[in-house]
Design a protein around this motif. Structure first.
Motif, mmCIF file in Angstrom:
data_model
loop_
_atom_site.group_PDB
_atom_site.id
_atom_site.type_symbol
_atom_site.label_atom_id
_atom_site.label_comp_id
_atom_site.label_asym_id
_atom_site.label_seq_id
_atom_site.Cartn_x
_atom_site.Cartn_y
_atom_site.Cartn_z
ATOM 1 N N GLY A 248 33.385 42.259 35.543
ATOM 2 C CA GLY A 248 32.796 41.946 36.940
ATOM 3 C C GLY A 248 32.270 40.561 36.927
ATOM 4 N N TYR A 249 31.234 40.248 37.787
ATOM 5 C CA TYR A 249 30.392 38.930 37.827
ATOM 6 C C TYR A 249 29.661 38.869 36.284
ATOM 7 C CZ TYR A 249 26.613 35.830 38.287
ATOM 8 O OH TYR A 249 25.985 34.643 38.551
ATOM 9 N N HIS B 88 28.860 32.949 42.851
ATOM 10 C CA HIS B 88 29.779 33.585 42.731
ATOM 11 C C HIS B 88 30.820 32.570 41.825
ATOM 12 C CE1 HIS B 88 29.629 31.387 46.348
ATOM 13 N NE2 HIS B 88 31.184 31.479 46.301
ATOM 14 N N ARG C 26 30.909 42.234 46.381
ATOM 15 C CA ARG C 26 28.468 42.249 46.114
ATOM 16 C C ARG C 26 28.527 42.154 47.198
ATOM 17 N NH1 ARG C 26 26.510 38.282 41.598
ATOM 18 N NH2 ARG C 26 28.764 37.088 42.849
ATOM 19 N N SER D 126 34.160 47.179 43.069
ATOM 20 C CA SER D 126 35.014 46.461 43.419
ATOM 21 C C SER D 126 36.203 47.258 42.494
ATOM 22 C CB SER D 126 35.430 45.626 41.924
ATOM 23 O OG SER D 126 34.715 45.957 40.685
ATOM 24 N N TYR E 250 36.721 41.882 42.542
ATOM 25 C CA TYR E 250 34.987 42.006 40.680
ATOM 26 C C TYR E 250 33.962 41.927 42.315
ATOM 27 C CZ TYR E 250 32.821 37.174 41.800
ATOM 28 O OH TYR E 250 32.130 36.241 43.003
ATOM 29 N N CYS E 251 32.832 42.941 41.327
ATOM 30 C CA CYS E 251 31.722 43.288 41.792
ATOM 31 C C CYS E 251 30.699 42.662 40.168
ATOM 32 C CB CYS E 251 31.614 45.069 42.475
ATOM 33 S SG CYS E 251 31.643 45.702 40.446
ATOM 34 N N TRP E 252 29.597 43.546 40.242
ATOM 35 C CA TRP E 252 28.387 43.649 39.475
ATOM 36 C C TRP E 252 29.201 42.914 38.300
ATOM 37 C CZ3 TRP E 252 24.726 40.336 37.809
ATOM 38 C CH2 TRP E 252 23.896 40.429 36.792
ATOM 39 N N ASN F 197 33.470 36.507 50.332
ATOM 40 C CA ASN F 197 32.664 37.570 49.694
ATOM 41 C C ASN F 197 33.567 38.653 50.879
ATOM 42 O OD1 ASN F 197 29.542 38.182 50.492
ATOM 43 N ND2 ASN F 197 30.790 39.174 49.441
ATOM 44 N N ALA G 165 36.021 32.321 45.350
ATOM 45 C CA ALA G 165 35.765 33.778 45.866
ATOM 46 C C ALA G 165 35.865 34.152 47.010
ATOM 47 C CB ALA G 165 35.039 34.324 44.809
ATOM 48 N N PHE H 50 25.917 36.968 47.016
ATOM 49 C CA PHE H 50 27.227 35.899 46.473
ATOM 50 C C PHE H 50 26.719 34.886 46.681
ATOM 51 C CE2 PHE H 50 30.077 34.019 49.066
ATOM 52 C CZ PHE H 50 31.490 33.493 48.047
ATOM 53 N N ASP I 186 34.810 38.992 46.426
ATOM 54 C CA ASP I 186 34.024 39.229 45.267
ATOM 55 C C ASP I 186 33.082 40.038 46.685
ATOM 56 O OD1 ASP I 186 30.997 39.528 45.189
ATOM 57 O OD2 ASP I 186 31.028 37.039 44.401
#
Length: 354
Positions: free
Chosen positions: A122-123, A32, A23, A102, A94-96, A38, A36, A28, A21
């Motif tokens: 992503g998330y 999340h 982010r 990411s 992954y990110c947002w 962070n 995952a 996070f 992750d």
């Protein structure tokens, strides 16, 4: 249109060794993907500054400043976390929204030689999928609800069922709350966010076999600060119920055991009881707070059960269809195991579960 080889969908997560992750820590902590780790490319303050620059001066200035931070943070993560990873390691980042954060991280990892990929959507895409699953999964499962007033040992009965191999969902454990005014977890353990609770719930639901019953404790729609999804609440409302009947003395002994930690801070306990103002008379509430401050927990909890919790439970039962009654005379390990065996026998479970 098919995703690129380095951009994968949720159903491909299992093919990767590590889920990263990218982010910020605050994002996070809110929620999340299960499992995952962070490794933020921007910390909370850096993300705030970049967002402000983007709004005030435009994308180029934000990227010029943020790009250096992203590169520095990725390099730090590679040095601190990834030096022992073999060439065959497959990380998924992954990110947002599955965008620049990411994308930058995955690109660096691929440049090194790892088969890194980026999660499509992503998330945000994952959260949309969680909401869909919360609507779709509960009606597919064979729920069996265990009901009973405070102190009936419902959570312990779930544990006894699980020990015999039954499928069990402990909603209070997921919510980190017992669902009452004194139901907070010991030692100030916070509840998860609603999104994190939803994530944990979907993760649990997906592991159940729809061909076998799933045992769960009767809960109100809200468990502390988190809330059951509509489809889950409706499924439990329709499910067969088992009413556990336990002698009052055994119930009180269990409550005193489970809530003994509240006696460590009498002042805080008295303050918690203030939540009952308007529900109990001022004289009753003053007496209970005096008992709390004096450490007189047996008297306090006996009256809380008879004057508050039990009447609430009786009123809730008026809105619920009656179910099978299960007398449990003792809440020790042997008594709970006998009760679990009886429930599994009634449910037609094979001997391996009894």
């Amino acid at each position: 249109m098919a995703a690129k080889p380095d951009i994968v969908t949720l159903d491909q997560i299992g093919a990767f060794d590590t889920l990263i992750d990218a982010r910020s820590p605050a994002e996070f902590a809110l929620d999340h993907l299960p499992g995952a780790i962070n490794l933020p490319v921007l910390d909370d303050e850096e993300r705030r500054i970049v967002g402000t620059l983007y709004k005030q001066t435009g994308a180029f200035e934000a990227r010029r400043i943020g790009g250096a931070w992203v590169a520095r943070n990725i390099a730090r993560h590679i040095e601190a976390v990834m030096q022992d990873r073999p060439a065959r390691w497959r990380p998924l980042v992954y990110c947002w929204r599955g965008g620049q954060r990411s994308g930058a991280f995955a690109l660096w990892l691929r440049q090194i030689g790892w088969a890194a990929a980026q999660l499509q959507g992503g998330y945000k895409g994952y959260r949309r999928w969680v909401v869909e699953q919360l609507d779709a999964l509960p009606p597919t499962l064979d729920w069996r609800v265990i009901a009973g007033p405070t102190g009936s040992g419902k959570t312990r009965l779930l544990q006894a069922l699980a020990a015999r191999g039954a499928q069990v969902l402990d909603l209070e454990a997921l919510a980190r709350h017992r669902g009452s005014i004194l139901g907070a977890w010991p030692d100030g353990q916070p509840q998860p966010s609603q999104k994190a609770f939803d994530t944990a719930l979907v993760d649990a639901l997906r592991r159940f076999d729809p061909a076998r019953p799933v045992w769960v404790e009767a809960e109100s729609r809200k468990i502390g600060a988190v809330q059951l999804p509509e489809a889950m609440a409706a499924a439990l409302q329709r499910a067969p119920r088992v009413q556990v009947e336990v002698p009052f003395a055994a119930r009180l002994a269990l409550v005193l055991q489970d809530y003994a930690w509240l006696g460590r801070d009498p002042q805080a306990l008295a303050l918690r009881l203030s939540a009952l103002r308007g529900l109990q008379s001022n004289d009753t509430l003053a007496r209970w707070q005096d008992w709390a401050q004096a450490g007189r927990l047996p008297e306090l909890f006996a009256e809380l059960m008879t004057h508050h919790y039990d009447p609430l439970y009786r009123r809730s039962q008026e809105r619920t269809a009656a179910g099978r009654v299960l007398p449990v005379t003792a809440l020790d390990a042997a008594g709970l195991d006998r009760a679990a065996a009886e429930l599994l026998d009634d449910a037609g479970m094979p001997p391996v579960f009894r």
